[in-house]
Design an enzyme around this catalytic site. Structure first.
Site, PDB file in Angstrom:
ATOM      1  N   SER B  22      34.921  73.609  36.311  1.00 55.57           N
ATOM      2  CA  SER B  22      35.227  72.271  36.819  1.00 55.57           C
ATOM      3  C   SER B  22      35.027  71.205  35.738  1.00 55.57           C
ATOM      4  O   SER B  22      34.054  71.221  35.000  1.00 55.57           O
ATOM      5  CB  SER B  22      34.308  71.971  38.003  1.00 55.57           C
ATOM      6  OG  SER B  22      34.549  70.670  38.493  1.00 55.57           O
ATOM      7  N   GLY B  73      30.757  60.688  34.499  1.00 53.87           N
ATOM      8  CA  GLY B  73      30.518  59.938  35.728  1.00 53.87           C
ATOM      9  C   GLY B  73      31.504  60.293  36.825  1.00 53.87           C
ATOM     10  O   GLY B  73      31.882  59.430  37.625  1.00 53.87           O
ATOM     11  N   LEU B  74      31.929  61.574  36.862  1.00 58.26           N
ATOM     12  CA  LEU B  74      32.808  62.072  37.926  1.00 58.26           C
ATOM     13  C   LEU B  74      34.071  61.231  38.124  1.00 58.26           C
ATOM     14  O   LEU B  74      34.475  60.958  39.260  1.00 58.26           O
ATOM     15  CB  LEU B  74      32.037  62.159  39.256  1.00 58.26           C
ATOM     16  CG  LEU B  74      30.988  63.251  39.358  1.00 58.26           C
ATOM     17  CD1 LEU B  74      30.290  63.193  40.727  1.00 58.26           C
ATOM     18  CD2 LEU B  74      31.594  64.646  39.165  1.00 58.26           C
ATOM     19  N   CYS B 132      24.632  65.978  42.115  1.00 59.15           N
ATOM     20  CA  CYS B 132      25.066  64.612  42.383  1.00 59.15           C
ATOM     21  C   CYS B 132      23.911  63.842  42.998  1.00 59.15           C
ATOM     22  O   CYS B 132      23.169  64.385  43.815  1.00 59.15           O
ATOM     23  CB  CYS B 132      26.206  64.592  43.398  1.00 59.15           C
ATOM     24  SG  CYS B 132      27.599  65.580  42.918  1.00 59.15           S
ATOM     25  N   ILE B 193      25.598  77.765  35.118  1.00 59.58           N
ATOM     26  CA  ILE B 193      24.882  76.532  35.367  1.00 59.58           C
ATOM     27  C   ILE B 193      25.783  75.314  35.149  1.00 59.58           C
ATOM     28  O   ILE B 193      26.757  75.391  34.407  1.00 59.58           O
ATOM     29  CB  ILE B 193      23.635  76.411  34.426  1.00 59.58           C
ATOM     30  CG1 ILE B 193      24.058  76.429  32.975  1.00 59.58           C
ATOM     31  CG2 ILE B 193      22.611  77.444  34.757  1.00 59.58           C
ATOM     32  CD1 ILE B 193      22.929  76.202  31.962  1.00 59.58           C
ATOM     33  N   ASN B 194      25.402  74.226  35.768  1.00 61.95           N
ATOM     34  CA  ASN B 194      25.981  72.944  35.412  1.00 61.95           C
ATOM     35  C   ASN B 194      25.309  72.512  34.104  1.00 61.95           C
ATOM     36  O   ASN B 194      24.516  73.255  33.540  1.00 61.95           O
ATOM     37  CB  ASN B 194      25.751  71.925  36.544  1.00 61.95           C
ATOM     38  CG  ASN B 194      26.906  70.915  36.600  1.00 61.95           C
ATOM     39  OD1 ASN B 194      27.345  70.408  35.575  1.00 61.95           O
ATOM     40  ND2 ASN B 194      27.383  70.629  37.795  1.00 61.95           N
ATOM     41  N   THR B 195      25.598  71.321  33.630  1.00 66.88           N
ATOM     42  CA  THR B 195      25.100  70.904  32.311  1.00 66.88           C
ATOM     43  C   THR B 195      23.591  70.638  32.319  1.00 66.88           C
ATOM     44  O   THR B 195      22.994  70.360  33.356  1.00 66.88           O
ATOM     45  CB  THR B 195      25.833  69.642  31.838  1.00 66.88           C
ATOM     46  OG1 THR B 195      25.717  68.648  32.851  1.00 66.88           O
ATOM     47  CG2 THR B 195      27.293  69.927  31.560  1.00 66.88           C
ATOM     48  N   GLY B 219      28.295  73.737  26.156  1.00 70.69           N
ATOM     49  CA  GLY B 219      28.701  74.398  24.919  1.00 70.69           C
ATOM     50  C   GLY B 219      27.705  75.463  24.483  1.00 70.69           C
ATOM     51  O   GLY B 219      26.703  75.719  25.156  1.00 70.69           O
ATOM     52  N   GLY B 245      28.144  78.651  30.898  1.00 67.84           N
ATOM     53  CA  GLY B 245      27.285  77.892  30.000  1.00 67.84           C
ATOM     54  C   GLY B 245      27.458  78.420  28.589  1.00 67.84           C
ATOM     55  O   GLY B 245      26.863  79.419  28.216  1.00 67.84           O
TER      56      GLY B 245
HETATM   57  C1  LIG Z   1      33.274  66.724  30.022  1.00 66.27           C
HETATM   58  C2  LIG Z   1      32.734  67.603  31.109  1.00 66.27           C
HETATM   59  C3  LIG Z   1      32.981  67.305  32.443  1.00 66.27           C
HETATM   60  C4  LIG Z   1      32.468  68.090  33.464  1.00 66.27           C
HETATM   61  N1  LIG Z   1      32.751  67.780  34.760  1.00 66.27           N
HETATM   62  C5  LIG Z   1      32.241  68.562  35.764  1.00 66.27           C
HETATM   63  C6  LIG Z   1      32.542  68.271  37.130  1.00 66.27           C
HETATM   64  O1  LIG Z   1      33.280  67.346  37.456  1.00 66.27           O
HETATM   65  N2  LIG Z   1      31.975  69.063  38.078  1.00 66.27           N
HETATM   66  C7  LIG Z   1      31.177  70.123  37.775  1.00 66.27           C
HETATM   67  O2  LIG Z   1      30.711  70.810  38.678  1.00 66.27           O
HETATM   68  N3  LIG Z   1      30.909  70.428  36.485  1.00 66.27           N
HETATM   69  C8  LIG Z   1      31.412  69.673  35.476  1.00 66.27           C
HETATM   70  N4  LIG Z   1      31.132  70.005  34.169  1.00 66.27           N
HETATM   71  C9  LIG Z   1      30.250  71.145  33.872  1.00 66.27           C
HETATM   72  C10 LIG Z   1      31.031  72.414  33.553  1.00 66.27           C
HETATM   73  O3  LIG Z   1      31.832  72.811  34.635  1.00 66.27           O
HETATM   74  C11 LIG Z   1      30.070  73.567  33.166  1.00 66.27           C
HETATM   75  O4  LIG Z   1      29.207  73.810  34.254  1.00 66.27           O
HETATM   76  C12 LIG Z   1      29.212  73.242  31.959  1.00 66.27           C
HETATM   77  O5  LIG Z   1      29.938  72.478  31.026  1.00 66.27           O
HETATM   78  C13 LIG Z   1      28.660  74.507  31.276  1.00 66.27           C
HETATM   79  O6  LIG Z   1      29.691  75.350  30.787  1.00 66.27           O
HETATM   80  P1  LIG Z   1      30.247  75.282  29.273  1.00 66.27           P
HETATM   81  O7  LIG Z   1      29.078  75.340  28.360  1.00 66.27           O
HETATM   82  O8  LIG Z   1      31.176  76.454  29.164  1.00 66.27           O
HETATM   83  O9  LIG Z   1      30.973  73.984  29.150  1.00 66.27           O
HETATM   84  C14 LIG Z   1      31.658  69.224  33.130  1.00 66.27           C
HETATM   85  C15 LIG Z   1      31.432  69.535  31.791  1.00 66.27           C
HETATM   86  C16 LIG Z   1      31.956  68.758  30.781  1.00 66.27           C
HETATM   87  C17 LIG Z   1      31.675  69.126  29.352  1.00 66.27           C
END
Ligand SMILES: Cc1cc2nc3c(=O)[nH]c(=O)nc-3n(C[C@H](O)[C@H](O)[C@H](O)COP(=O)(O)O)c2cc1C
Ligand SMILES: Cc1cc2nc3c(=O)[nH]c(=O)nc-3n(C[C@H](O)[C@H](O)[C@H](O)COP(=O)(O)OP(=O)(O)OC[C@H]3O[C@@H](n4cnc5c(N)ncnc54)[C@H](O)[C@@H]3O)c2cc1C
Lengths: 253, 304
Positions: B22, B73-74, B132, B193-195, B219, B245
């Site tokens: 996402s 910020g969604l 959120c 995970i999320n960020t 990243g 992640g």
């Molecule tokens: C610019 C950006 C926007 C993101 N927007 C969302 C989001 O709207 N909803 C969500 O659940 N995760 C969001 N994420 C998190 C990613 O879906 C993912 O969980 C996170 O980046 C870890 O994976 P990665 O290291 O492969 O990026 C966002 C990540 C990035 C970098």
């Protein structure tokens, strides 16, 4: 420190490019840098694409080490490009590495025999690769006075008006450069009610609208609802990088 | 012969374990020239809020060592425009589509999901972004509370028979407890995970790197954090875990499977190359043959 020139054999992509567009360049296979680096297209010659850039960090340093014959990965052409059909006598202003998108437009205007003036500004003479020749449409400026007009691109613009080498009104400005220069251009264009387009160099991640990272604050119409999308902010990568100066919030530039 | 098919849920089969995360793949319609979206196992859309949302002021992103720090910020079009403008296209895709939703209250999550249930019939399911701020709880994130996570999941469970995965935040003390709460609430899967919460500034001027000051790190830099989280979750629940992640290679995908993931998502790596997910598949098959396995299931959870 001077500018680097890179000529890339890009094949069919060259035919798609327009002045003001950019490419997003992968500078290496590793994670430093992690993301691509956006670079304006500085010119197209047949199936070759030219970049002009300054080394400021690891990505551009890696580019400067590329050897003739290397294969590289780039995405493009991206972005909207200049609106070259704007009314008025075109004055093109490039500061530092900001010359790149302006230089491409200059070449296209030369090709179509469209009268215009190109002003290139830099800190000192080292970054200049053109000759100061105001009578044939090219002016240089340097902060230290080592080439062309001593001062900024706006000082050079004033001189040209004083010398009646360009019209005093009805100009259409095309600018790209450091933030201070672009702000000064936007103010100048606002005061004189001139059409002015600026190519912004916002930091970007994807360059194709996926990440929403390169947003630019726009001047809002009074009736903008509290909940909106794509009104308060536009994306520099797909809505830009060229914006009309009067549509931007000044601090954004 | 390697078989990449993944049975994620009773009604959800993925053609391969790789989905787009996402917020890193828009609404799937941005990149038709660059990648055939249908070759992905799945696609999770940008998180939707009830109303359109402009997101944070610039700057929203900054690069850090092997990572990307973001505070977008969604920013999104809102559920109404999504149902009218994006859903019809998404429903034509062969890949499994999961709609990510984000609310500021439990009621908002309910309203968003209900609106999509009313207009969409072909999506595979939902990913619930619980990272959120909850306005009813003074802005504390939904995802840091096991009881709120369970309540929210149970509410949404009543509204749909489609696959629900709850996406967990790593910024908690016991991620396994949150995962269990989602399982008790009736979730079909857990994504993580999320960020990771982060901050940066210019060292000399003190200028903040993000307008929001605080952002989320993604990243390669977060990969070990994510692997530990997936490992912990997989040990706590019997639901499929969708790991993510820092994935940027086929080797990374296998790492997540060994940590306990059934499928994976790729985020930040799409910004380098939107076709990365599809391009990794051939290498993944090669590695599976090298390990002499037919399905990833054979090595899921296997770390010596
Ligand atoms: C610019 C950006 C926007 C993101 N927007 C969302 C989001 O709207 N909803 C969500 O659940 N995760 C969001 N994420 C998190 C990613 O879906 C993912 O969980 C996170 O980046 C870890 O994976 P990665 O290291 O492969 O990026 C966002 C990540 C990035 C970098
Ligand atoms: C559409 C677009 C077109 C561009 N065209 C050109 C061009 O034609 N020629 C050229 O030389 N540069 C151009 N740039 C700027 C160029 O992308 C950056 O200089 C480059 O990304 C720096 O990468 P790096 O890894 O070398 O430096 P980094 O390590 O990323 O940064 C080094 C320093 O430069 C600053 N910086 C990084 N990116 C930018 C940026 N986008 N704008 C301003 N400062 C930045 C950083 O804050 C840091 O202080 C363009 C940018 C955009 C968005």
């Amino acid at each position: 420190m001077g500018l680097y020139r890179l000529v890339l054999r890009v094949g069919d992509m060259a035919a798609l490019a327009r002045p003001g567009q950019f490419v997003n360049v992968l500078t290496g296979a590793g994670w430093d840098p992690l993301l691509r680096r956006p670079m304006s297209i500085a010119g197209i010659d047949g199936r070759e694409l030219q970049l002009l850039y300054k080394v400021v960090g690891n990505g551009t340093a890696a580019m400067s080490r590329w050897q003739s014959g290397d294969e590289i990965d780039l995405l493009g052409p991206l972005g909207n490009g200049w609106d070259a059909a704007a009314d008025g006598f075109p004055v093109l202003l490039g500061g530092g590495a900001g010359i790149a998108p302006v230089y491409y437009l200059h070449k296209e205007l030369l090709r179509s025999s469209t009268a215009h003036h190109l002003i290139m500004g830099s800190r000192s003479t080292e970054e200049h690769f053109l000759q100061h020749d105001p009578h044939s449409g090219i002016s240089l400026s340097t902060d230290d006075g080592s080439a062309g007009v001593a001062g900024t691109v706006l000082d050079a613009l004033h001189d040209l008006m004083e010398a009646a080498l360009i019209p005093r009104s009805g100009l259409s400005l095309y600018g790209c450069g450091p933030p201070g220069m672009m702000r000064a251009l936007a103010d100048f264009a606002g005061q004189h009610e001139m059409d002015c387009q600026l190519a912004l160099e916002e930091i970007m991640a994807c360059g194709i609208g996926l990440c929403q990272g390169c947003n630019v604050a726009m001047r809002l119409p009074g009736n903008t609802p509290e909940h909106s999308y794509h009104q308060r902010y536009r994306l520099s990568c797909i809505d830009g990088p060229v914006f009309k100066a009067k549509e931007l919030v000044t601090w954004q530039i | 012969m390697a078989n990449l098919t993944i049975q994620l849920g009773r009604d959800v089969t993925l053609s391969n374990p790789v989905m787009a995360a996402s917020g890193t793949f828009g609404y799937g319609d941005e990149v038709p020239d660059l990648v055939d979206v249908n070759q992905l196992g799945g696609l999770v859309t940008k998180s939707l809020t009830l109303r359109p949302n402009e997101g944070h002021a610039p700057p929203r992103i900054v690069e850090t060592p092997a990572g990307l720090l973001n505070a977008i910020g969604l920013a999104n079009i809102g559920v109404e425009a999504f149902c009218a403008g994006k859903l019809p296209f998404l429903e034509t895709l062969q890949t499994q589509v999961f709609v990510s939703i984000a609310g500021a209250t439990v009621g908002e999550y309910v309203d968003i999901l209900t609106a999509i249930e009313r207009s969409g019939n072909k999506i595979a399911g939902y990913e619930i972004n619980i990272s959120c701020p909850n306005v009813d709880e003074g802005g504390m994130e939904f995802g840091v509370s096991a009881s709120i996570t369970e309540t929210l999941t149970a509410k949404l469970r009543q509204l749909t028979g489609r696959f629900i995965m709850i996406k967990l935040s790593p910024n908690v003390t016991h991620i396994d407890a949150i995962a269990k709460a989602a399982e008790s609430g009736g979730a079909d899967g857990i994504s993580a995970i999320n960020t990771v919460v982060g901050l940066d500034m210019d060292p000399l001027t003190g200028q903040r790197s993000l307008s929001n000051l605080i952002g989320g790190l993604s990243g390669p830099a977060i990969r070990p954090i994510a692997l530990a989280a997936v490992h912990s979750i997989a040990g706590a629940v019997s639901l499929p875990v969708i790991g993510m992640g820092g994935i940027s290679s086929a080797e990374d995908i296998i790492r997540f499977v060994r940590a306990g993931a059934t499928a994976v998502q790729i985020g930040t790596a799409n910004y380098r190359d939107p076709a990365v997910g599809v391009n990794l598949l051939a290498r993944l098959e090669q590695l599976m043959e090298q390990m002499q396995i037919e399905t990833l299931e054979e090595i899921r959870g296997v770390i010596h």
